[in-house]
Design a protein around this motif. Sequence first.
Motif, mmCIF file in Angstrom:
data_model
loop_
_atom_site.group_PDB
_atom_site.id
_atom_site.type_symbol
_atom_site.label_atom_id
_atom_site.label_comp_id
_atom_site.label_asym_id
_atom_site.label_seq_id
_atom_site.Cartn_x
_atom_site.Cartn_y
_atom_site.Cartn_z
ATOM 1 N N UNK A 10 0.855 -1.183 0.000
ATOM 2 C CA UNK A 10 0.000 0.000 0.000
ATOM 3 C C UNK A 10 0.891 1.233 0.000
ATOM 4 N N UNK A 11 0.384 2.331 -0.517
ATOM 5 C CA UNK A 11 1.182 3.565 -0.573
ATOM 6 C C UNK A 11 1.462 4.115 0.820
ATOM 7 N N UNK A 12 0.688 3.697 1.813
ATOM 8 C CA UNK A 12 0.954 4.115 3.198
ATOM 9 C C UNK A 12 2.362 3.679 3.601
ATOM 10 N N UNK A 13 2.792 2.509 3.129
ATOM 11 C CA UNK A 13 4.150 2.022 3.436
ATOM 12 C C UNK A 13 5.206 2.997 2.911
ATOM 13 N N UNK A 14 4.989 3.528 1.719
ATOM 14 C CA UNK A 14 5.941 4.476 1.130
ATOM 15 C C UNK A 14 6.002 5.747 1.963
#
Length: 127
Positions: A10-14
Amino acid sequence: MEKTEKIYNTAVEATLEVIGGKWKPVILFHLTFGKKRNNEFKSLIPAITQKMLTQHLRELEEEGVILRISYNQVPPRVEYELTEYGWSLKELLHLMCRWGDSHIERKYEGKATVLANSMLTGVPPTF
Protein backbone atom coordinates in the motif's frame (compact mmCIF):
# COMPACT_ATOMS: atom_id res chain seq x y z
CA MET A 1 23.66 1.15 -11.40
CA GLU A 2 20.20 -0.19 -12.21
CA LYS A 3 17.53 0.25 -9.57
CA THR A 4 15.58 -2.84 -8.62
CA GLU A 5 11.82 -2.58 -8.57
CA LYS A 6 10.38 -1.65 -5.18
CA ILE A 7 7.07 -3.25 -4.26
CA TYR A 8 4.68 -1.79 -1.69
CA ASN A 9 1.50 -3.46 -0.48
CA THR A 10 0.00 0.00 0.00
CA ALA A 11 1.18 3.57 -0.57
CA VAL A 12 0.95 4.12 3.20
CA GLU A 13 4.15 2.02 3.44
CA ALA A 14 5.94 4.48 1.13
CA THR A 15 4.80 7.40 3.29
CA LEU A 16 5.92 5.70 6.49
CA GLU A 17 9.25 4.84 4.89
CA VAL A 18 9.93 8.59 4.69
CA ILE A 19 8.17 10.03 7.75
CA GLY A 20 7.67 6.97 9.95
CA GLY A 21 8.93 6.57 13.48
CA LYS A 22 8.47 8.35 16.76
CA TRP A 23 10.27 11.61 15.99
CA LYS A 24 10.22 12.33 12.24
CA PRO A 25 6.58 13.42 12.11
CA VAL A 26 7.14 15.59 15.19
CA ILE A 27 10.20 17.25 13.62
CA LEU A 28 8.29 17.86 10.39
CA PHE A 29 5.24 19.17 12.25
CA HIS A 30 7.37 21.79 14.02
CA LEU A 31 8.93 22.81 10.70
CA THR A 32 5.47 23.64 9.34
CA PHE A 33 5.66 26.68 11.64
CA GLY A 34 8.97 27.88 10.17
CA LYS A 35 12.73 27.35 10.17
CA LYS A 36 14.27 25.76 13.24
CA ARG A 37 17.75 25.48 14.67
CA ASN A 38 19.07 22.46 16.53
CA ASN A 39 18.56 24.03 19.97
CA GLU A 40 14.96 24.92 19.07
CA PHE A 41 14.24 21.27 18.27
CA LYS A 42 15.75 20.29 21.62
CA SER A 43 13.39 22.73 23.38
CA LEU A 44 10.36 21.61 21.40
CA ILE A 45 11.17 17.88 21.69
CA PRO A 46 12.99 17.52 25.04
CA ALA A 47 12.82 13.70 25.04
CA ILE A 48 14.76 13.29 21.78
CA THR A 49 18.47 12.56 22.08
CA GLN A 50 20.95 14.59 20.08
CA LYS A 51 21.99 11.43 18.25
CA MET A 52 18.41 10.65 17.15
CA LEU A 53 17.73 14.27 16.19
CA THR A 54 20.85 14.39 14.02
CA GLN A 55 20.07 11.01 12.45
CA HIS A 56 16.48 11.93 11.62
CA LEU A 57 17.40 15.35 10.25
CA ARG A 58 19.97 13.70 7.94
CA GLU A 59 17.47 11.08 6.76
CA LEU A 60 14.78 13.68 6.08
CA GLU A 61 17.34 15.76 4.18
CA GLU A 62 18.35 12.70 2.10
CA GLU A 63 14.68 12.15 1.21
CA GLY A 64 14.44 15.74 -0.02
CA VAL A 65 11.83 16.70 2.58
CA ILE A 66 13.92 19.21 4.52
CA LEU A 67 16.74 21.56 3.64
CA ARG A 68 19.78 22.14 5.83
CA ILE A 69 20.98 25.74 5.58
CA SER A 70 24.51 26.34 6.84
CA TYR A 71 25.63 29.93 7.31
CA ASN A 72 29.33 30.70 6.93
CA GLN A 73 29.88 32.52 10.21
CA VAL A 74 31.48 32.10 13.61
CA PRO A 75 30.05 30.44 15.59
CA PRO A 76 28.54 28.18 12.91
CA ARG A 77 24.82 28.57 12.39
CA VAL A 78 22.60 25.90 10.86
CA GLU A 79 18.87 26.07 10.22
CA TYR A 80 16.42 23.52 8.87
CA GLU A 81 13.33 24.20 6.79
CA LEU A 82 10.86 22.25 4.71
CA THR A 83 11.53 21.97 1.00
CA GLU A 84 8.71 22.52 -1.47
CA TYR A 85 8.31 18.72 -1.46
CA GLY A 86 8.27 18.76 2.35
CA TRP A 87 5.51 21.36 2.40
CA SER A 88 3.29 18.81 0.64
CA LEU A 89 3.18 16.99 4.02
CA LYS A 90 1.70 19.95 5.93
CA GLU A 91 -1.95 18.94 5.59
CA LEU A 92 -1.17 15.34 6.56
CA LEU A 93 0.83 16.41 9.63
CA HIS A 94 -1.84 18.85 10.81
CA LEU A 95 -4.54 16.20 10.30
CA MET A 96 -2.46 13.83 12.42
CA CYS A 97 -2.29 16.51 15.11
CA ARG A 98 -6.05 17.04 15.08
CA TRP A 99 -6.69 13.29 15.17
CA GLY A 100 -4.27 13.02 18.10
CA ASP A 101 -6.10 15.78 19.97
CA SER A 102 -9.40 13.90 19.49
CA HIS A 103 -7.83 10.61 20.52
CA ILE A 104 -6.33 12.13 23.68
CA GLU A 105 -9.69 13.66 24.62
CA ARG A 106 -11.50 10.39 23.96
CA LYS A 107 -9.00 8.24 25.84
CA TYR A 108 -8.10 10.53 28.76
CA GLU A 109 -11.27 12.66 29.00
CA GLY A 110 -9.43 15.93 29.67
CA LYS A 111 -6.86 14.39 32.01
CA ALA A 112 -3.93 14.80 29.61
CA THR A 113 -2.03 17.82 28.37
CA VAL A 114 -0.39 18.39 25.01
CA LEU A 115 2.55 20.67 25.75
CA ALA A 116 3.19 21.59 22.12
CA ASN A 117 -0.28 23.14 21.89
CA SER A 118 0.64 25.62 24.62
CA MET A 119 4.00 26.35 22.96
CA LEU A 120 2.32 27.04 19.64
CA THR A 121 -0.64 29.02 20.97
CA GLY A 122 1.07 30.82 23.85
CA VAL A 123 -1.58 29.57 26.27
CA PRO A 124 0.01 27.92 29.33
CA PRO A 125 -0.92 24.26 29.96
CA THR A 126 -3.35 23.41 32.72
CA PHE A 127 -2.48 20.49 34.95
